[in-house]
Write an enzyme that holds these catalytic residues in place. Structure first.
Site, PDB file in Angstrom:
ATOM      1  N   GLY A 182       0.830  -1.336  -0.111  1.00 30.50           N
ATOM      2  CA  GLY A 182      -0.024   0.090   0.125  1.00 30.50           C
ATOM      3  C   GLY A 182       0.864   1.312   0.112  1.00 30.50           C
ATOM      4  N   GLY A 183       0.390   2.429   0.189  1.00 26.11           N
ATOM      5  CA  GLY A 183       1.136   3.707   0.229  1.00 26.11           C
ATOM      6  C   GLY A 183       0.143   4.534  -0.410  1.00 26.11           C
ATOM      7  CB  ALA A 184      -1.820   6.949   0.128  1.00 31.38           C
ATOM      8  CD  GLN A 253      -1.406  -2.700   3.651  1.00 35.06           C
ATOM      9  OE1 GLN A 253      -0.508  -2.132   3.041  1.00 35.06           O
ATOM     10  NE2 GLN A 253      -2.109  -2.232   4.486  1.00 35.06           N
ATOM     11  CB  SER A 254      -3.575   0.007   2.166  1.00 34.30           C
ATOM     12  OG  SER A 254      -4.090   1.091   2.213  1.00 34.30           O
ATOM     13  CB  ALA A 255      -2.951   2.023  -2.167  1.00 33.62           C
ATOM     14  CG  ASP A 356      -8.842   0.185   8.226  1.00 29.28           C
ATOM     15  OD1 ASP A 356      -8.670   1.432   8.307  1.00 29.28           O
ATOM     16  OD2 ASP A 356      -8.271  -0.415   7.653  1.00 29.28           O
ATOM     17  CG  HIS A 388      -5.249   1.194   7.238  1.00 30.83           C
ATOM     18  ND1 HIS A 388      -6.103   0.524   6.467  1.00 30.83           N
ATOM     19  CD2 HIS A 388      -4.050   1.504   6.444  1.00 30.83           C
ATOM     20  CE1 HIS A 388      -5.537   0.439   5.045  1.00 30.83           C
ATOM     21  NE2 HIS A 388      -4.177   1.274   5.165  1.00 30.83           N
TER      22      HIS A 388
END
Length: 447
Positions: A182-184, A253-255, A356, A388
């Site tokens: 991830g990392g936006a 994961q995430s983004a 989250d 998160h």
């Protein structure tokens, strides 16, 4: 409260082990519940170009110099015992640290330096300091372990690199995980997967952490293209590193979960009749695991804006408001005209913490419901009270049992009696950060 597995009742049956439902084997200590589909009709999408693959939409602004498709010696005579040069590793560590610092300042430049972000920046620094003892230990493993192959080139674009984490024993082909961090969409980096790579490598699983262009170096189409190229490299070359090309799993994961889901749909479109050439097959992916992801960007724009990822930035990443539906997997799967593509998807398991706040757990719930409605194989696992960062940082640094890793490994090793026996006898990992520091990190986390 324990996590629960929500398995759509109308979806095809889960894989079985010794005549039992895998869900029951994996989650025998968890509450099981069935969640019915919502009755809303699929979203209508008028733009026919939706059926064209995501990648290839962006016009190339300039020709890139073609680079080698693999780093020197990366595909020949690879051995976990290979000794690495200390000066070279120190230099590489310095370069990686510089890149991470530059990415952080790039994010601040986009988000601005208002009061809200000053507070968040201070919280982030405190959060990082609390987890520093663990980061230093994992960082030492990442930079100096002879079982980590760093920065293998997989494509001809900037950031087309991946890291490999190899088990100690490569006497037989091992299952493989392709991990998308991830990392936006702005500060993602392959080294963020070091902790997961370490944990899974200890369970005899090879992990390939795939890097990709971030915004503004690239937009979502570029990210999907990069991830697809990385998966292609893994599928076609992992046997040279001791991996089993018939047992490849995808984790985002995430983004990274959003990008990986878009990549799967893109590949499914291609294989369902688009007529474009492909360099890997979606049938090679045994399962997809989405961790704390957001799959309906249309519904998340306002939420992200309130959290500091401003609307103007997100729309630039997603190539404009008119294209948000194209990069919202939840919307895409509900369109009746892509039934053939949906049938290509692998087994999908979505993980999310109920506490989250960066991406609410409802994002995974509604995506699971959408997949269920179209008959895809899907499971949803919720972790009560997890944030998160708990799932990907605090819990692994705590040592002992890691529920998320255990749930992933149980699916990967399903049907492998030898591997399951080893898992049952495996000792718990040691603690890397004191508990009081982890609790403080949980409370001050800006994510």
């Amino acid at each position: 409260m324990q996590s629960k597995l929500l398995v759509p009742s109308s979806a095809p049956s889960m894989p079985t082990v010794a005549g039992k439902d895998v869900a029951l084997d994996i989650y025998q200590k968890k509450d099981l519940a069935l969640e019915a589909c919502s009755s809303s009709s699929p979203s209508s999408i008028e733009d026919e170009s939706i059926f064209k693959p995501f990648i290839g939409r962006m016009t190339e602004k300039s020709k890139k110099n073609r680079r080698r498709t693999c780093s020197s010696g990366s595909l020949t005579h690879v051995s976990p015992s290979r000794q690495q040069s200390f000066p070279r590793d120190v230099g590489h560590a310095a370069a990686e640290t510089y890149l991470l610092t530059r990415l952080s300042f790039k994010l601040l430049a986009y988000l601005g330096l208002g009061y809200w972000w000053i507070i968040k920046f201070l919280a982030l620094n405190l959060y990082a300091m609390l987890l520093l003892p663990g980061f230093l230990q994992v960082g030492y493993y990442y930079f100096f372990s002879n079982r980590v192959r760093r920065s293998i080139v997989y494509g001809d674009q900037p950031r087309n690199r991946l890291d490999l984490y190899l088990p100690a024993n490569l006497d037989e082909p091992k299952p493989v995980v392709a991990f998308i961090t991830g990392g936006a969409w702005i500060i993602g980096y392959k080294a963020y997967g070091a902790l997961l790579g370490l944990e899974l490598a200890e369970r005899d699983i090879i992990v390939a952490c795939i890097d990709y262009r971030n915004f503004p170096q690239g937009t979502i189409s570029d990210m999907v293209k990069d991830v697809s190229s990385g998966i292609s490299f893994v599928c076609n070359n992992i046997a040279e590193f001791g991996g089993d090309p018939n047992r490849i799993y995808l984790i985002g994961q995430s983004a990274g979960a959003h990008i990986a889901a878009c990549t799967l749909l893109d590949q499914a479109f291609k294989e369902s009749g688009e007529g474009e050439s492909v360099t890997w097959s979606i049938s090679q992916i045994k399962a997809y695991f989405g961790i704390s992801g957001g799959y309906n960007i249309l519904n998340l724009v306002d939420h992200f804006h309130s959290r500091g990822l401003y609307r103007s930035i997100l729309l630039s990443i997603m190539e404009g408001e008119q294209y948000l539906h194209r990069f919202s997997p939840e919307i895409m799967v509900l369109d009746r005209r892509i039934k053939d593509a949906i049938s290509c998807l692998p087994f999908i398991v979505l993980f999310h913490g109920t506490a989250d706040y960066s991406i609410p757990s409802d994002a995974s719930k509604t995506f699971a419901n959408a997949l269920q409605k179209v008959g895809a194989k899907v499971g949803l696992i919720l972790y009560e009270g997890k944030t998160h960062t708990d799932l990907c940082l605090q819990d692994p640094l705590r040592g002992g049992r890691d529920e998320l890793v255990e749930d992933i490994v149980a699916v990967i090793h399903a049907g492998d009696t030898v591997a399951l026996a080893k898992d049952a006898e495996a000792t718990h990992r040691r603690r890397l950060v004191p508990e009081y520091m982890l609790k403080l990190a949980h409370n001050v986390s800006p994510f």
